[in-house]
Write a protein that holds these residues in place. Structure first.
Motif, PDB file in Angstrom:
ATOM      1  N   ASN A  34       0.830  -1.213   0.000  1.00  0.00           N
ATOM      2  CA  ASN A  34       0.000   0.000   0.000  1.00  0.00           C
ATOM      3  C   ASN A  34       0.865   1.265   0.000  1.00  0.00           C
ATOM      4  O   ASN A  34       0.583   2.240   0.674  1.00  0.00           O
ATOM      5  CB  ASN A  34      -0.956   0.002   1.195  1.00  0.00           C
ATOM      6  CG  ASN A  34      -1.930  -1.152   1.136  1.00  0.00           C
ATOM      7  OD1 ASN A  34      -2.409  -1.515   0.070  1.00  0.00           O
ATOM      8  ND2 ASN A  34      -2.195  -1.757   2.277  1.00  0.00           N
ATOM      9  N   ASP A  48      -5.109  -5.773  -0.628  1.00  0.00           N
ATOM     10  CA  ASP A  48      -3.900  -4.961  -0.488  1.00  0.00           C
ATOM     11  C   ASP A  48      -3.281  -4.698  -1.857  1.00  0.00           C
ATOM     12  O   ASP A  48      -3.412  -5.507  -2.779  1.00  0.00           O
ATOM     13  CB  ASP A  48      -2.872  -5.673   0.393  1.00  0.00           C
ATOM     14  CG  ASP A  48      -3.205  -5.591   1.865  1.00  0.00           C
ATOM     15  OD1 ASP A  48      -4.035  -4.739   2.239  1.00  0.00           O
ATOM     16  OD2 ASP A  48      -2.650  -6.384   2.644  1.00  0.00           O
ATOM     17  N   ARG A  49      -2.579  -3.569  -1.982  1.00  0.00           N
ATOM     18  CA  ARG A  49      -1.879  -3.213  -3.212  1.00  0.00           C
ATOM     19  C   ARG A  49      -0.384  -3.377  -2.969  1.00  0.00           C
ATOM     20  O   ARG A  49       0.152  -2.856  -1.996  1.00  0.00           O
ATOM     21  CB  ARG A  49      -2.180  -1.775  -3.626  1.00  0.00           C
ATOM     22  CG  ARG A  49      -1.554  -1.396  -4.961  1.00  0.00           C
ATOM     23  CD  ARG A  49      -1.933   0.004  -5.375  1.00  0.00           C
ATOM     24  NE  ARG A  49      -1.539   1.011  -4.415  1.00  0.00           N
ATOM     25  CZ  ARG A  49      -0.330   1.584  -4.370  1.00  0.00           C
ATOM     26  NH1 ARG A  49       0.594   1.236  -5.213  1.00  0.00           N
ATOM     27  NH2 ARG A  49      -0.064   2.501  -3.470  1.00  0.00           N
TER      28      ARG A  49
END
Length: 124
Positions: A34, A48-49
């Motif tokens: 993130n 989630d990134r």
């Protein structure tokens, strides 16, 4: 299972060949969760990134599945979804490499006398 360690996940998703390489990448800040640096033991969850740089390629992916064991490539592909910007960036990079090749890319190991002459001829 709804979370797993970030280094285990990157290894299971086949971004790295070994888990120790994934752990080292997290420690060096080449994997961001993130947008933030994190530690190898930090948990990752669906949604989630991740920004992943394995040295050769950079990806920006969204976590869609969790795994802590390495499976087949088909299973690994279901663990994440690459963003549109990341796909466009990788395509542009591949096009750049296709058009502007490094002169020594075709030579394996140390160049021979003939290879050196060809390199000198192409650079001048």
């Amino acid at each position: 299972m709804d979370t797993t360690r970030i280094d285990k996940w990157c290894w299971a998703a086949r971004f790295f060949k070994t888990r120790s390489q994934a752990t080292e990448a997290v420690e060096r800040g080449r994997i961001r969760l993130n947008g933030e640096r994190t530690k190898p033991a930090h948990n990752v969850k669906a949604g989630d990134r991740l920004d992943v740089d394995n040295g050769a390629t950079e990806w920006e992916v969204l976590v869609t599945g969790i795994a802590d064991k390495r499976g087949s490539a088909a299973i690994a592909a279901t663990l994440y979804q690459e963003t549109e910007e990341s796909i466009a960036r990788r395509a542009a990079q591949a096009e750049r490499h296709r058009l502007f090749r490094e002169p020594s890319a075709e030579i394996k190991g140390r160049p021979t006398k003939r290879d050196r002459r060809l390199l000198d001829r192409s650079s001048s």
